[in-house]
Write a protein that holds these residues in place. Sequence first.
Motif, PDB file in Angstrom:
ATOM      1  N   LEU A  98     -45.959  23.551  20.639  1.00 32.41           N
ATOM      2  CA  LEU A  98     -47.422  23.423  21.270  1.00 32.41           C
ATOM      3  C   LEU A  98     -47.493  24.035  22.888  1.00 32.41           C
ATOM      4  O   LEU A  98     -46.892  23.133  23.488  1.00 32.41           O
ATOM      5  CB  LEU A  98     -47.899  22.033  21.202  1.00 32.41           C
ATOM      6  N   TYR A  99     -48.129  25.005  23.078  1.00 35.53           N
ATOM      7  CA  TYR A  99     -47.966  25.932  24.227  1.00 35.53           C
ATOM      8  C   TYR A  99     -49.186  25.405  25.230  1.00 35.53           C
ATOM      9  O   TYR A  99     -48.996  25.032  26.202  1.00 35.53           O
ATOM     10  CB  TYR A  99     -48.138  27.319  24.312  1.00 35.53           C
ATOM     11  N   GLY A 100     -50.379  25.225  24.478  1.00 38.17           N
ATOM     12  CA  GLY A 100     -51.450  24.670  25.144  1.00 38.17           C
ATOM     13  C   GLY A 100     -52.463  23.927  24.218  1.00 38.17           C
ATOM     14  O   GLY A 100     -52.200  23.707  22.998  1.00 38.17           O
ATOM     15  N   TYR A 101     -53.561  23.398  24.724  1.00 40.10           N
ATOM     16  CA  TYR A 101     -54.330  22.475  24.012  1.00 40.10           C
ATOM     17  C   TYR A 101     -55.821  23.102  23.876  1.00 40.10           C
ATOM     18  O   TYR A 101     -56.206  23.679  24.821  1.00 40.10           O
ATOM     19  CB  TYR A 101     -54.572  21.089  24.737  1.00 40.10           C
ATOM     20  N   ASP A 102     -56.356  22.649  22.800  1.00 43.91           N
ATOM     21  CA  ASP A 102     -57.497  23.423  22.327  1.00 43.91           C
ATOM     22  C   ASP A 102     -58.588  22.448  22.934  1.00 43.91           C
ATOM     23  O   ASP A 102     -59.028  21.481  22.434  1.00 43.91           O
ATOM     24  CB  ASP A 102     -57.643  23.725  20.778  1.00 43.91           C
ATOM     25  N   SER A 103     -59.493  23.084  24.022  1.00 42.47           N
ATOM     26  CA  SER A 103     -60.310  22.035  24.606  1.00 42.47           C
ATOM     27  C   SER A 103     -61.561  22.015  23.954  1.00 42.47           C
ATOM     28  O   SER A 103     -62.588  21.046  24.228  1.00 42.47           O
ATOM     29  CB  SER A 103     -60.680  22.692  26.056  1.00 42.47           C
ATOM     30  N   SER A 104     -61.721  22.713  22.643  1.00 46.28           N
ATOM     31  CA  SER A 104     -62.936  22.616  21.892  1.00 46.28           C
ATOM     32  C   SER A 104     -62.672  21.447  20.902  1.00 46.28           C
ATOM     33  O   SER A 104     -63.533  21.044  19.935  1.00 46.28           O
ATOM     34  CB  SER A 104     -63.400  23.858  21.017  1.00 46.28           C
ATOM     35  N   ASP A 105     -61.423  21.082  20.730  1.00 52.66           N
ATOM     36  CA  ASP A 105     -60.977  20.111  19.629  1.00 52.66           C
ATOM     37  C   ASP A 105     -60.783  18.654  20.292  1.00 52.66           C
ATOM     38  O   ASP A 105     -59.718  18.448  21.172  1.00 52.66           O
ATOM     39  CB  ASP A 105     -59.595  20.392  19.315  1.00 52.66           C
ATOM     40  N   ILE A 106     -61.927  17.853  20.296  1.00 52.47           N
ATOM     41  CA  ILE A 106     -61.779  16.381  20.950  1.00 52.47           C
ATOM     42  C   ILE A 106     -60.386  15.624  20.360  1.00 52.47           C
ATOM     43  O   ILE A 106     -59.907  15.022  21.187  1.00 52.47           O
ATOM     44  CB  ILE A 106     -63.009  15.930  20.474  1.00 52.47           C
ATOM     45  N   ALA A 107     -60.085  15.741  19.283  1.00 51.86           N
ATOM     46  CA  ALA A 107     -59.088  14.983  18.584  1.00 51.86           C
ATOM     47  C   ALA A 107     -57.751  15.348  19.511  1.00 51.86           C
ATOM     48  O   ALA A 107     -57.080  14.733  19.528  1.00 51.86           O
ATOM     49  CB  ALA A 107     -59.074  15.079  17.062  1.00 51.86           C
ATOM     50  N   GLU A 108     -57.602  16.774  19.351  1.00 51.37           N
ATOM     51  CA  GLU A 108     -56.314  17.208  20.235  1.00 51.37           C
ATOM     52  C   GLU A 108     -56.170  16.842  21.775  1.00 51.37           C
ATOM     53  O   GLU A 108     -54.981  16.626  22.117  1.00 51.37           O
ATOM     54  CB  GLU A 108     -56.153  18.733  20.077  1.00 51.37           C
ATOM     55  N   LEU A 109     -57.549  16.966  22.279  1.00 52.96           N
ATOM     56  CA  LEU A 109     -57.455  16.348  23.442  1.00 52.96           C
ATOM     57  C   LEU A 109     -57.119  14.929  23.799  1.00 52.96           C
ATOM     58  O   LEU A 109     -56.241  14.390  24.630  1.00 52.96           O
ATOM     59  CB  LEU A 109     -59.066  16.489  24.117  1.00 52.96           C
TER      60      LEU A 109
END
Length: 210
Positions: free
Chosen positions: A171-182
């Motif tokens: 996991l290099y970065g986090y998808d800011s459009s994915d609330i669950a991932e944040l």
Amino acid sequence: MKKFIVLGVLFILPIVAYLFFASGVHNFAKLPVIEEEIPELKLQQDVRLENKITVLGFLGNTIERDGGDLFNLNQKIFKSFSGFDDFQFVYLVPETIDQDALDKVTYELSQLVDLSNWYFVQTPQANINTVFNSLNTPYSLQEDGGSPYIFIIDKDRKLRGRDDDEDYGVLYGYDSSDIAELADKMKDDVKIVLAEYRLALKKNNADRKK
């Protein structure tokens, strides 16, 4: 006495085991380094990565799309850690962005949280491309020059992430459009990096007192 000891062990061990597994593996280890020596930002504005824990993002020209992502980040990440002086958000923004649209979004954000450690830095697209490519991730910038992915850079300019993520592997970065991932991944990982530096600071202070 033996009876009480046995009962105590039978009662306590399950609780300890539950707390260990419920807390997650990542809370008991340092967050992995995914990429070493990210180059320092070369910006006219005095914003640097060195000696800061940085969430680095790339806004792009489509503020209508990215604006919602910024509010997600504010609610799930920034508000929780904005009190740490060494923690900052840095968004690189194309010089061609609609300034009125950007001003509107930043104003609305400022009504929710103190943005003194949140920087929107306008810079040529060529510079944005160079910074993004230096991260050496499998992602690409979108046509508008931005990306939904955001990245954790530590004080030594190292890219942090996960090398054993259950969904992505690395996991290099986090998808800011994915609330669950944040909420479920990034928030936990930011906590770990901040905890690392707090523990290191406490150790240094203890060593000085010896």
